[in-house]
Design a protein around this motif. Structure first.
Motif, PDB file in Angstrom:
ATOM      1  N   PRO A  71       0.935  -0.955  -0.103  1.00  0.00           N
ATOM      2  CA  PRO A  71       0.111   0.110   0.051  1.00  0.00           C
ATOM      3  C   PRO A  71       0.916   1.252  -0.283  1.00  0.00           C
ATOM      4  O   PRO A  71       1.961   1.341   0.518  1.00  0.00           O
ATOM      5  CB  PRO A  71      -0.642  -0.080   1.444  1.00  0.00           C
ATOM      6  CG  PRO A  71       0.096  -0.707   2.336  1.00  0.00           C
ATOM      7  CD  PRO A  71       0.939  -2.088   1.218  1.00  0.00           C
ATOM      8  N   PHE A  72       0.145   2.493  -0.588  1.00  0.00           N
ATOM      9  CA  PHE A  72       0.942   3.683  -0.708  1.00  0.00           C
ATOM     10  C   PHE A  72       0.139   4.616   0.063  1.00  0.00           C
ATOM     11  O   PHE A  72      -1.278   4.342  -0.067  1.00  0.00           O
ATOM     12  CB  PHE A  72       0.870   3.942  -2.146  1.00  0.00           C
ATOM     13  CG  PHE A  72       1.742   3.080  -2.852  1.00  0.00           C
ATOM     14  CD1 PHE A  72       3.224   2.774  -2.755  1.00  0.00           C
ATOM     15  CD2 PHE A  72       1.225   2.323  -3.774  1.00  0.00           C
ATOM     16  CE1 PHE A  72       3.920   2.242  -3.461  1.00  0.00           C
ATOM     17  CE2 PHE A  72       1.999   1.441  -4.569  1.00  0.00           C
ATOM     18  CZ  PHE A  72       3.455   1.353  -4.428  1.00  0.00           C
ATOM     19  N   VAL A 111       4.494   8.107   0.598  1.00  0.00           N
ATOM     20  CA  VAL A 111       5.226   7.116   1.917  1.00  0.00           C
ATOM     21  C   VAL A 111       4.527   5.886   1.798  1.00  0.00           C
ATOM     22  O   VAL A 111       3.394   5.434   1.220  1.00  0.00           O
ATOM     23  CB  VAL A 111       4.391   7.839   3.097  1.00  0.00           C
ATOM     24  CG1 VAL A 111       4.876   7.198   4.303  1.00  0.00           C
ATOM     25  CG2 VAL A 111       4.857   9.423   3.263  1.00  0.00           C
ATOM     26  N   ALA A 112       5.456   4.726   2.087  1.00  0.00           N
ATOM     27  CA  ALA A 112       4.878   3.480   2.014  1.00  0.00           C
ATOM     28  C   ALA A 112       4.052   3.249   3.089  1.00  0.00           C
ATOM     29  O   ALA A 112       4.128   3.698   4.249  1.00  0.00           O
ATOM     30  CB  ALA A 112       6.085   2.651   2.129  1.00  0.00           C
ATOM     31  N   GLY A 113       2.911   2.242   3.053  1.00  0.00           N
ATOM     32  CA  GLY A 113       2.034   2.224   4.022  1.00  0.00           C
ATOM     33  C   GLY A 113       0.546   2.816   3.733  1.00  0.00           C
ATOM     34  O   GLY A 113       0.516   3.601   2.991  1.00  0.00           O
ATOM     35  N   ALA A 131       5.148  14.484  13.714  1.00  0.00           N
ATOM     36  CA  ALA A 131       5.212  13.074  13.018  1.00  0.00           C
ATOM     37  C   ALA A 131       6.304  13.498  11.900  1.00  0.00           C
ATOM     38  O   ALA A 131       5.942  13.916  11.065  1.00  0.00           O
ATOM     39  CB  ALA A 131       4.212  12.314  12.755  1.00  0.00           C
ATOM     40  N   GLU A 132       7.395  12.515  11.874  1.00  0.00           N
ATOM     41  CA  GLU A 132       8.312  12.505  10.798  1.00  0.00           C
ATOM     42  C   GLU A 132       7.953  11.343   9.858  1.00  0.00           C
ATOM     43  O   GLU A 132       7.841  10.064  10.513  1.00  0.00           O
ATOM     44  CB  GLU A 132       9.654  12.475  11.189  1.00  0.00           C
ATOM     45  CG  GLU A 132      10.758  12.494   9.991  1.00  0.00           C
ATOM     46  CD  GLU A 132      12.258  12.533  10.547  1.00  0.00           C
ATOM     47  OE1 GLU A 132      12.706  13.514  11.152  1.00  0.00           O
ATOM     48  OE2 GLU A 132      12.905  11.223  10.555  1.00  0.00           O
ATOM     49  N   MET A 133       7.761  11.462   8.576  1.00  0.00           N
ATOM     50  CA  MET A 133       7.750  10.526   7.798  1.00  0.00           C
ATOM     51  C   MET A 133       8.806  10.388   6.674  1.00  0.00           C
ATOM     52  O   MET A 133       9.192  11.490   6.151  1.00  0.00           O
ATOM     53  CB  MET A 133       6.473  10.425   6.860  1.00  0.00           C
ATOM     54  CG  MET A 133       5.063  10.704   7.922  1.00  0.00           C
ATOM     55  SD  MET A 133       3.509  11.046   7.030  1.00  0.00           S
ATOM     56  CE  MET A 133       3.570  12.822   6.907  1.00  0.00           C
ATOM     57  N   THR A 134       9.230   9.032   6.327  1.00  0.00           N
ATOM     58  CA  THR A 134      10.066   8.884   5.206  1.00  0.00           C
ATOM     59  C   THR A 134       9.320   8.645   3.755  1.00  0.00           C
ATOM     60  O   THR A 134       8.603   7.874   3.852  1.00  0.00           O
ATOM     61  CB  THR A 134      11.265   7.742   5.591  1.00  0.00           C
ATOM     62  OG1 THR A 134      11.795   7.797   6.881  1.00  0.00           O
ATOM     63  CG2 THR A 134      12.075   7.671   4.457  1.00  0.00           C
ATOM     64  N   THR A 135       9.819   9.291   2.920  1.00  0.00           N
ATOM     65  CA  THR A 135       8.946   9.134   1.565  1.00  0.00           C
ATOM     66  C   THR A 135       9.661   8.119   0.799  1.00  0.00           C
ATOM     67  O   THR A 135      10.713   7.717   1.237  1.00  0.00           O
ATOM     68  CB  THR A 135       9.057  10.322   0.832  1.00  0.00           C
ATOM     69  OG1 THR A 135      10.430  10.753   0.559  1.00  0.00           O
ATOM     70  CG2 THR A 135       8.616  11.505   1.676  1.00  0.00           C
ATOM     71  N   VAL A 136       9.058   7.767  -0.380  1.00  0.00           N
ATOM     72  CA  VAL A 136       9.612   6.710  -1.065  1.00  0.00           C
ATOM     73  C   VAL A 136      10.977   7.335  -2.004  1.00  0.00           C
ATOM     74  O   VAL A 136      11.770   6.469  -1.980  1.00  0.00           O
ATOM     75  CB  VAL A 136       8.462   6.055  -2.007  1.00  0.00           C
ATOM     76  CG1 VAL A 136       9.040   5.329  -3.159  1.00  0.00           C
ATOM     77  CG2 VAL A 136       7.485   5.441  -1.559  1.00  0.00           C
TER      78      VAL A 136
END
Length: 186
Positions: A71-72, A111-113, A131-136
């Motif tokens: 999922p994305f 973002v993955a998920g 919240a920190e998110m790591t992108t693809v």
């Protein structure tokens, strides 16, 4: 004791049903229905507000990827967001010789998920307001609350985007509509 267990089971089944129902809900984006049974690309091509994004995804060769299993989580800028970039930016990014840069910008919005509003809001709360998110693309995005039911995103360049439409569920993820193009460090 049995009555307590029955109450817990009833609450749990209601929560599961409610979450399932929310993910089956059709949402209007760009004047068109977005169907949860379709994938990200199948829905995005129908949104009149995302024609520039769809053209960019095609030019970047990312159609097959975003039709994949995922999922994305996609933060999808509207056409106005692209129009508000400095003059010539979109045209330059769409040139074949700039495909690598285009792909980096586009995958910076993914973002993955499957991160719906509740998931992002919980991560913000857990992170003490951010919240920190790591992108693809490998970059970072930061999500923050701006009111009770409004999340803003900050990119690596310091730009802030507002999410205008949340939780557009897809068969392979979720889309959130945003009002600015997010930019990674180049």
């Amino acid at each position: 004791m049995k009555k307590g267990l029955l109450s817990i089971a009833l609450i749990a089944s209601t929560a599961i049903f409610s979450n399932s129902f929310a993910q089956d809900k059709t949402v209007m984006v760009g004047g068109e229905s977005m169907y949860p049974a379709k994938n990200i690309i199948e829905n995005a091509v129908n949104s009149k507000d995302h024609t520039t994004l769809v053209a960019a995804v095609k030019a970047g060769g990312l159609v097959e990827t975003l039709q994949g299993k995922g999922p994305f989580t996609v933060f999808a800028p509207v056409n106005d967001a692209f129009e508000n970039l400095p003059a010539g930016t979109v045209e330059t990014l769409l040139k074949p010789e700039n495909k690598g840069t285009l792909v980096k910008v586009l995958t910076y919005h993914v973002v993955a998920g499957k991160m719906d509003f509740n998931t992002i809001a919980a991560a913000i709360k857990k992170g003490g307001g951010k919240a920190e998110m790591t992108t693809v693309a490998g970059g970072k995005l930061w999500a923050m609350m701006n009111g009770d039911h409004n999340i803003t995103l900050k990119d690596e360049a310091g730009n802030v985007a507002n999410i205008s439409t949340y939780d557009v569920y897809q068969s392979n993820g979720v889309i959130h509509v945003i009002d600015k193009v997010l930019m990674p460090k180049m």
